[in-house]
Scaffold this motif. Structure first.
Motif, mmCIF file in Angstrom:
data_model
loop_
_atom_site.group_PDB
_atom_site.id
_atom_site.type_symbol
_atom_site.label_atom_id
_atom_site.label_comp_id
_atom_site.label_asym_id
_atom_site.label_seq_id
_atom_site.Cartn_x
_atom_site.Cartn_y
_atom_site.Cartn_z
ATOM 1 N N ARG A 90 -5.244 -5.190 12.043
ATOM 2 C CA ARG A 90 -6.180 -5.608 11.006
ATOM 3 C C ARG A 90 -6.979 -6.837 11.362
ATOM 4 O O ARG A 90 -6.519 -7.681 12.125
ATOM 5 N N ASP A 115 -8.963 -9.606 -1.655
ATOM 6 C CA ASP A 115 -8.232 -8.380 -1.960
ATOM 7 C C ASP A 115 -6.797 -8.667 -2.389
ATOM 8 O O ASP A 115 -6.162 -7.852 -3.042
ATOM 9 N N LYS A 145 -2.612 -7.710 -6.078
ATOM 10 C CA LYS A 145 -1.459 -7.806 -5.191
ATOM 11 C C LYS A 145 -1.223 -9.252 -4.782
ATOM 12 O O LYS A 145 -2.135 -9.932 -4.308
ATOM 13 N N GLU A 216 0.403 -4.465 6.229
ATOM 14 C CA GLU A 216 0.740 -3.214 5.561
ATOM 15 C C GLU A 216 0.194 -3.109 4.145
ATOM 16 O O GLU A 216 0.206 -2.035 3.549
ATOM 17 N N ALA A 217 -0.301 -4.222 3.607
ATOM 18 C CA ALA A 217 -0.785 -4.190 2.221
ATOM 19 C C ALA A 217 -1.922 -3.190 2.086
ATOM 20 O O ALA A 217 -2.807 -3.139 2.928
ATOM 21 N N GLN A 218 -1.866 -2.397 1.031
ATOM 22 C CA GLN A 218 -2.936 -1.436 0.786
ATOM 23 C C GLN A 218 -4.190 -2.159 0.340
ATOM 24 O O GLN A 218 -4.131 -3.046 -0.515
ATOM 25 N N VAL A 220 -7.417 -1.971 -1.727
ATOM 26 C CA VAL A 220 -7.993 -1.111 -2.752
ATOM 27 C C VAL A 220 -9.441 -1.490 -3.003
ATOM 28 O O VAL A 220 -9.871 -2.600 -2.733
ATOM 29 N N HIS B 2 -8.762 3.538 -5.856
ATOM 30 C CA HIS B 2 -8.584 4.296 -4.623
ATOM 31 C C HIS B 2 -8.616 3.378 -3.409
ATOM 32 O O HIS B 2 -9.069 2.251 -3.469
ATOM 33 N N ILE B 3 -8.137 3.925 -2.313
ATOM 34 C CA ILE B 3 -7.974 3.126 -1.095
ATOM 35 C C ILE B 3 -9.281 3.118 -0.308
ATOM 36 O O ILE B 3 -9.902 4.142 -0.115
ATOM 37 N N SER B 5 -11.426 3.157 2.894
ATOM 38 C CA SER B 5 -11.150 3.699 4.223
ATOM 39 C C SER B 5 -12.116 3.151 5.267
ATOM 40 O O SER B 5 -12.196 3.648 6.374
#
Lengths: 422, 302
Positions: A90, A115, A145, A216-218, A220, B2-3, B5
């Motif tokens: 990342r 984020d 998060k 690893e954090a998603q 969004v 949603h994620i 990409s």
């Protein structure tokens, strides 16, 4: 056309906050230093500064972070600073905001572009009022998060019970802030335990390192809606009879051939092509900066919004919102400001104050003005009809700034919470 | 919810295009600064993308100190002609009249006159209300705190302690007639991002960024290229052939080369990933005093 670019490495923006003396600058220095983005000459520069300003001879990693000269002499950071580092997985942007309470405005600014939030807590002190304030502000701006870095674990002997007690307190507090994901991690920024390398002193902790959590954090999207929105940013007069409508897709997606409506005029058009420098696209999604060309001439200009046929937006002349006041002159009712929302500028004034948030204890109080760094719930009357989304649905079309007409300063940040009642 | 990409480069690209379009939409007379360096090349590529199939609705401006590498000037002139974009070139004639010379004058004073004063002259002369520059926040610590839309007063000065808060991607572009905005579309890019983007998009850059045998003179530990006969003879006599390249380009007497074998973009990327020194180390104008970039920026430098 390769869009997204073939290198699949996501970008994560991290808001990092904590008290001045909870070791935030050291933590940032550690992340940069241990992930190898600090170059030798920068370390040398820090060594020379350390001796000049602080009369020591070892490199102080926190000086990597404390940027401007006037601030270096005070030994604190006082603005919003951006740091960059990356791992194989990342690219990270660290947004550093000061821990001092009078700088709410900087925290709000940093949070609006983040984020995820990393909140520093001193293991000796636990959950402090300031931690609550920072977390509240970050969640207000829509961060979902949080990673709580329980720092200075070396000073409590890497004691598991102390750590778990703080985690429990924090999770209890965060439960009251809504739908938020919280993780806790024991670290020592000074020595680097669990920051980039796993510590042998916390065998009881199994959730990895801070950097692995960040990797690893998603990530969004900034929007919660999947409905298509594209605020027109610029009308490109390609030739005498051909215009392109440029903008960044705020949410959802648009395809070639789609029928779209132009708000607020409600006129219609069919997308003939999605044009980019590298060729035409069949589809443009959330976050892409594109140009739309229509099959016939349409009347639309900067500030108008494209949506899909059959999917309307909210509209009104009075909005309810959360407002963060950012200038010295207090906000009072019935003074007109310019408001920039998406790509549109309109005018409006506060018609009613509903409450202000007492950051000391996070309670709501009645008020009839807002001072610098105060946060309140207000109604705003607009001079024209405004088309918008709620902030929780779309940060792009539900967040706005106030511009002072006399000083041109950015006077407030606002987040729309509902349509106002007359 | 949603994620996302997006890859980091497509995200950076989209944000930069958004910034460039915002400048074009909100200002009456914007300009894009162009130096013929790699960051300028990327910024210009993004501007071409932002307005395609039309050309960018603003000219380019090069503040020429007359001491740039010869190849940069050739590259600039060829590019302007190829793209059909208006390329303005400004030289501070007062500095020329005074015979300012980076070999014999203080580099700080020379840079102030030829770059900072030169830039201000050009902006005033053309009445530009916004100037886009290719500066990145990762280059130097004082840049890390500067806004993407950075307000400058009527003297083009930056005040780091009085900056407008910048929320989301909403930019406050409001100014009075004599004031201006410096906008930095590449704020969030790093040196590595720039090179990866150059690789993926096959963007042309000057060959000075790639290693080959070049005649350089060691001046106080900095390798200076013998770019023309204006280098004093006693220095030129000390020239040695070395395998070098440049990480950053400015005036040739003030830009240090680094030993390198990287002959291609991908080799440059490999080299940067393992580098021990930062990009600006080769820049003599930055090291003269602590906080020197901040002082220059306060006066109106980029």
């Amino acid at each position: 056309m390769e869009y997204p670019l073939d290198k699949k490495k996501a970008l994560l923006r991290i808001l990092i906050c904590g008290s001045v003396d909870h070791g935030k600058s050291s933590l940032i220095g550690r992340l940069l230093y241990d992930s190898d983005v600090v170059y030798e000459d920068q370390i040398d520069a820090i060594k020379s500064e350390t001796s000049e300003f602080r009369n020591e001879n070892t490199a102080d990693l926190s000086l990597l972070v404390d940027g401007l000269q006037s601030e270096k002499e005070l030994g604190i950071t006082i603005d919003v600073a951006y740091r960059y580092f990356s791992t194989i997985r990342r690219k990270f942007i660290l947004i550093d905001t000061p821990g001092h309470e009078q700088y709410t405005r900087n925290m709000v600014t940093g949070a609006s572009n983040s984020d995820l939030a990393v909140i520093l807590i001193d293991a000796r002190c636990g959950l402090q009022p300031q931690t609550r304030r920072h977390s509240f502000i970050a969640s207000l701006l829509g961060i979902k998060k949080f990673i709580l870095a329980i720092n200075k674990m070396d000073l409590v002997g890497f004691d598991r019970e102390s750590f778990e007690k703080i985690c429990f307190d924090c999770k209890t507090f965060f439960n009251g802030l809504g739908d938020i994901e919280v993780s806790c991690i024991p670290v020592s920024a000074l020595d680097g335990d669990n920051v980039v390398t796993l510590s042998s002193k916390t065998p009881w902790f199994h959730a990895g390192t801070l950097i692995s959590m960040l990797e690893e954090a998603q990530i969004v999207s900034k929007s919660n809606t999947s409905q298509f929105r594209l605020p027109i940013q610029y009308v490109n007069h390609i030739s005498s009879n051909l215009s392109g409508f440029c903008g960044t897709v705020a949410s959802g997606f648009v395809r070639k051939g789609d029928v779209v409506r132009i708000l607020p005029s409600q006129k219609r058009g069919t997308v003939k092509a999605i044009v980019t420098y590298e060729g035409e696209l069949d589809c443009a999604t959330d976050g892409m900066a594109v140009t739309l060309i229509f099959d016939s001439e349409i009347e639309a200009s900067r500030g108008d919004i494209f949506v899909h046929e059959g999917q309307g937006m909210m509209e009104g002349r009075r909005i309810d919102c959360t407002l963060v006041w950012m200038v010295n002159n207090p906000l009072v009712a019935n003074v007109t400001y310019d408001i920039k929302i998406g790509t549109r500028i309109c005018s409006g004034k506060v018609s009613a104050f509903h409450s202000k948030i007492e950051l000391e204890n996070l309670t709501e109080q009645p008020t009839n003005e807002l001072s610098l760094n105060e946060i309140g719930q207000v109604s705003i009357d607009l001079e024209d009809l405004l088309v918008f989304d709620l902030y929780e649905e779309s940060q792009v079309l539900g967040g706005f700034i106030f511009i002072d007409r006399q000083t041109n300063e950015t006077a407030a940040a606002g987040m729309i919470t509902g349509i106002g009642k007359f | 919810m949603h994620i996302s990409s997006f890859s980091h480069l497509s995200q950076l690209e989209a944000e930069s295009i958004h910034i460039i379009r915002e400048v074009a939409a909100e200002f009456e007379n914007p300009v894009m600064l162009y130096s013929a360096g790699k960051d300028s090349s990327v910024m210009l590529h993004l501007a071409l993308k932002a307005f395609y199939p039309a050309l960018p609705p603003f000219p380019l401006l090069h503040v020429d100190t007359t001491w740039k590498f010869r190849e940069m000037i050739k590259f600039r002139d060829a590019l302007g002609a190829k793209l059909g974009i208006k390329m303005l070139v400004h030289i501070n004639q007062e500095g020329i009249k005074d015979g300012l010379n980076p070999f014999s004058h203080d580099p700080g004073h020379y840079t102030d006159v030829m770059k900072t004063v030169g830039l201000k002259q050009a902006l005033n002369h053309h009445g530009f209300d916004a100037a886009m520059g290719g500066a990145r926040r990762d280059e130097e610590r004082s840049r890390a705190k500067e806004r993407i839309f950075s307000f400058r007063n009527d003297e083009h000065m930056w005040n780091p302690s009085d900056q407008r808060p910048e929320l989301w991607n909403i930019y406050n572009t409001r100014i009075n007639p004599t004031e201006s905005i410096r906008a930095f579309p590449l704020s969030n890019w790093t040196e590595l991002d720039v090179w990866e983007y150059i690789l993926f998009k096959r963007i042309e850059v000057v060959s000075l960024y790639f290693a080959r045998a070049r005649a350089v003179v060691d001046i106080d530990g900095t390798k200076i290229l013998v770019d023309d006969e204006r280098m004093p003879t006693e220095l030129r006599k000390k020239a040695k052939e070395e395998f070098v390249r440049f990480r950053t380009l400015g005036c040739y007497p003030l830009s240090g080369a680094v030993s390198s074998t990287a002959r291609s973009v991908s080799e440059v990327i490999t080299e940067i990933k393992g580098a021990e020194n930062s990009e600006r180390q080769g820049r003599l104008i930055d090291v003269d005093s602590i906080g020197s970039m901040e002082q220059k920026k306060r006066k109106g430098y980029f």
